[in-house]
Design a protein around this motif. Structure first.
Motif, PDB file in Angstrom:
ATOM      1  N   VAL A  47     -14.676 -19.682 -28.476  1.00 20.01           N
ATOM      2  CA  VAL A  47     -15.130 -18.663 -27.540  1.00 20.01           C
ATOM      3  C   VAL A  47     -16.356 -17.939 -28.088  1.00 20.01           C
ATOM      4  O   VAL A  47     -17.350 -17.774 -27.390  1.00 20.01           O
ATOM      5  CB  VAL A  47     -14.003 -17.646 -27.261  1.00 20.01           C
ATOM      6  N   SER A  48     -16.256 -17.508 -29.348  1.00 15.54           N
ATOM      7  CA  SER A  48     -17.342 -16.736 -29.938  1.00 15.54           C
ATOM      8  C   SER A  48     -17.192 -16.710 -31.452  1.00 15.54           C
ATOM      9  O   SER A  48     -16.091 -16.892 -31.976  1.00 15.54           O
ATOM     10  CB  SER A  48     -17.341 -15.304 -29.385  1.00 15.54           C
ATOM     11  N   CYS A  49     -18.309 -16.470 -32.130  1.00 15.02           N
ATOM     12  CA  CYS A  49     -18.317 -16.431 -33.595  1.00 15.02           C
ATOM     13  C   CYS A  49     -19.351 -15.412 -34.045  1.00 15.02           C
ATOM     14  O   CYS A  49     -20.408 -15.266 -33.414  1.00 15.02           O
ATOM     15  CB  CYS A  49     -18.648 -17.812 -34.150  1.00 15.02           C
ATOM     16  N   ILE A  50     -19.050 -14.725 -35.147  1.00 12.22           N
ATOM     17  CA  ILE A  50     -19.988 -13.752 -35.677  1.00 12.22           C
ATOM     18  C   ILE A  50     -20.035 -13.832 -37.194  1.00 12.22           C
ATOM     19  O   ILE A  50     -19.010 -14.023 -37.857  1.00 12.22           O
ATOM     20  CB  ILE A  50     -19.623 -12.308 -35.236  1.00 12.22           C
ATOM     21  N   LYS A  51     -21.250 -13.748 -37.723  1.00 14.13           N
ATOM     22  CA  LYS A  51     -21.442 -13.643 -39.169  1.00 14.13           C
ATOM     23  C   LYS A  51     -22.778 -12.973 -39.425  1.00 14.13           C
ATOM     24  O   LYS A  51     -23.764 -13.291 -38.773  1.00 14.13           O
ATOM     25  CB  LYS A  51     -21.406 -15.009 -39.859  1.00 14.13           C
ATOM     26  N   ASP A  52     -22.791 -12.063 -40.371  1.00 14.71           N
ATOM     27  CA  ASP A  52     -24.015 -11.335 -40.739  1.00 14.71           C
ATOM     28  C   ASP A  52     -24.683 -10.700 -39.529  1.00 14.71           C
ATOM     29  O   ASP A  52     -25.917 -10.657 -39.434  1.00 14.71           O
ATOM     30  CB  ASP A  52     -25.001 -12.284 -41.440  1.00 14.71           C
ATOM     31  N   GLY A  53     -23.873 -10.245 -38.576  1.00 11.66           N
ATOM     32  CA  GLY A  53     -24.411  -9.550 -37.423  1.00 11.66           C
ATOM     33  C   GLY A  53     -24.928 -10.441 -36.318  1.00 11.66           C
ATOM     34  O   GLY A  53     -25.309  -9.957 -35.248  1.00 11.66           O
ATOM     35  N   SER A  54     -24.938 -11.756 -36.537  1.00  8.44           N
ATOM     36  CA  SER A  54     -25.388 -12.686 -35.505  1.00  8.44           C
ATOM     37  C   SER A  54     -24.181 -13.333 -34.830  1.00  8.44           C
ATOM     38  O   SER A  54     -23.231 -13.728 -35.508  1.00  8.44           O
ATOM     39  CB  SER A  54     -26.276 -13.777 -36.115  1.00  8.44           C
ATOM     40  N   ALA A  55     -24.252 -13.430 -33.510  1.00  4.85           N
ATOM     41  CA  ALA A  55     -23.115 -13.947 -32.751  1.00  4.85           C
ATOM     42  C   ALA A  55     -23.539 -15.104 -31.854  1.00  4.85           C
ATOM     43  O   ALA A  55     -24.688 -15.174 -31.401  1.00  4.85           O
ATOM     44  CB  ALA A  55     -22.509 -12.836 -31.899  1.00  4.85           C
ATOM     45  N   ILE A  56     -22.586 -15.996 -31.611  1.00  6.87           N
ATOM     46  CA  ILE A  56     -22.777 -17.060 -30.640  1.00  6.87           C
ATOM     47  C   ILE A  56     -21.615 -17.016 -29.654  1.00  6.87           C
ATOM     48  O   ILE A  56     -20.536 -16.522 -29.984  1.00  6.87           O
ATOM     49  CB  ILE A  56     -22.871 -18.452 -31.313  1.00  6.87           C
ATOM     50  N   TYR A  57     -21.871 -17.512 -28.450  1.00 11.31           N
ATOM     51  CA  TYR A  57     -20.870 -17.469 -27.394  1.00 11.31           C
ATOM     52  C   TYR A  57     -20.814 -18.800 -26.651  1.00 11.31           C
ATOM     53  O   TYR A  57     -21.838 -19.478 -26.478  1.00 11.31           O
ATOM     54  CB  TYR A  57     -21.207 -16.369 -26.378  1.00 11.31           C
ATOM     55  N   ALA A  58     -19.634 -19.135 -26.159  1.00  9.33           N
ATOM     56  CA  ALA A  58     -19.499 -20.261 -25.258  1.00  9.33           C
ATOM     57  C   ALA A  58     -20.168 -19.909 -23.936  1.00  9.33           C
ATOM     58  O   ALA A  58     -20.203 -18.740 -23.531  1.00  9.33           O
ATOM     59  CB  ALA A  58     -18.027 -20.581 -25.037  1.00  9.33           C
ATOM     60  N   VAL A  89      -4.000 -18.509 -24.840  1.00 12.36           N
ATOM     61  CA  VAL A  89      -3.671 -17.884 -26.118  1.00 12.36           C
ATOM     62  C   VAL A  89      -4.968 -17.804 -26.922  1.00 12.36           C
ATOM     63  O   VAL A  89      -5.661 -18.817 -27.071  1.00 12.36           O
ATOM     64  CB  VAL A  89      -2.608 -18.682 -26.882  1.00 12.36           C
ATOM     65  N   TYR A  90      -5.284 -16.625 -27.396  1.00 13.55           N
ATOM     66  CA  TYR A  90      -6.510 -16.398 -28.149  1.00 13.55           C
ATOM     67  C   TYR A  90      -6.192 -16.304 -29.637  1.00 13.55           C
ATOM     68  O   TYR A  90      -5.307 -15.559 -30.047  1.00 13.55           O
ATOM     69  CB  TYR A  90      -7.196 -15.124 -27.670  1.00 13.55           C
ATOM     70  N   TYR A  91      -6.957 -17.080 -30.419  1.00 16.20           N
ATOM     71  CA  TYR A  91      -6.760 -17.147 -31.852  1.00 16.20           C
ATOM     72  C   TYR A  91      -7.988 -16.636 -32.595  1.00 16.20           C
ATOM     73  O   TYR A  91      -9.124 -16.942 -32.219  1.00 16.20           O
ATOM     74  CB  TYR A  91      -6.515 -18.586 -32.296  1.00 16.20           C
ATOM     75  N   CYS A  92      -7.747 -15.909 -33.644  1.00 13.65           N
ATOM     76  CA  CYS A  92      -8.796 -15.486 -34.551  1.00 13.65           C
ATOM     77  C   CYS A  92      -8.849 -16.481 -35.716  1.00 13.65           C
ATOM     78  O   CYS A  92      -7.805 -17.018 -36.121  1.00 13.65           O
ATOM     79  CB  CYS A  92      -8.447 -14.091 -35.068  1.00 13.65           C
ATOM     80  N   ALA A  93     -10.055 -16.752 -36.216  1.00 11.31           N
ATOM     81  CA  ALA A  93     -10.201 -17.685 -37.330  1.00 11.31           C
ATOM     82  C   ALA A  93     -11.267 -17.190 -38.293  1.00 11.31           C
ATOM     83  O   ALA A  93     -12.217 -16.519 -37.878  1.00 11.31           O
ATOM     84  CB  ALA A  93     -10.574 -19.077 -36.825  1.00 11.31           C
ATOM     85  N   ALA A  94     -11.101 -17.527 -39.571  1.00  7.90           N
ATOM     86  CA  ALA A  94     -12.080 -17.186 -40.598  1.00  7.90           C
ATOM     87  C   ALA A  94     -12.577 -18.457 -41.253  1.00  7.90           C
ATOM     88  O   ALA A  94     -11.771 -19.314 -41.648  1.00  7.90           O
ATOM     89  CB  ALA A  94     -11.461 -16.265 -41.645  1.00  7.90           C
ATOM     90  N   ASP A  95     -13.898 -18.602 -41.354  1.00 17.54           N
ATOM     91  CA  ASP A  95     -14.527 -19.790 -41.928  1.00 17.54           C
ATOM     92  C   ASP A  95     -15.481 -19.385 -43.038  1.00 17.54           C
ATOM     93  O   ASP A  95     -16.272 -18.470 -42.860  1.00 17.54           O
ATOM     94  CB  ASP A  95     -15.310 -20.548 -40.868  1.00 17.54           C
TER      95      ASP A  95
END
Length: 122
Positions: A47-58, A89-95
């Motif tokens: 759905v979405s991802c964020i790192k170092d203040g930058s985000a991407i979205y589906a 169901v929404y899942y949080c993930a850490a990479d």
């Protein structure tokens, strides 16, 4: 290292909901935090991802959902103008790898939360 999702529930179409990913044991500066979702009978999708203040979205949520880091150990997915097709169901993930990178797409080293149900319905 653990992730815990909260904030799911039943929401009306067009409404808003905020999902919370609470992390423990992670230094968020070193990880990409993502939200995935899985609807009944469908594959899990990013759905979405964020790192170092930058985000991407589906494409399906761009312009409606916002991901942001709330504090040192919490990431929020603000869901606005929700639609029935957002039910999942929404899942949080850490990479350990940056959002969208080759290793990220392969899920190398990914840690998952247990998920929270979001239902969009009248």
């Amino acid at each position: 290292e653990q992730l815990a999702e909260s904030g799911g529930g039943l929401v009306l179409p067009g409404g808003s909901l905020g999902l919370i990913c609470t992390t423990s044991g992670f230094v968020l500066d070193d990880y990409a935090i993502s939200w995935f979702r899985q609807a009944p009978g469908k594959e899990r999708e990013e759905v979405s991802c964020i790192k170092d203040g930058s985000a991407i979205y589906a494409d399906s949520v761009r312009g409606r959902f916002i991901i942001y880091r709330d504090n040192a150990n919490t990431v929020i997915l603000q869901m606005n103008n929700v639609k029935p097709e957002d039910t999942a169901v929404y899942y949080c993930a850490a990479d350990p790898s940056p959002c969208g990178s080759v290793w990220y797409k392969k899920g190398v080293g990914r840690t998952w939360g247990h998920g929270t149900q979001v239902t969009v319905s009248q």
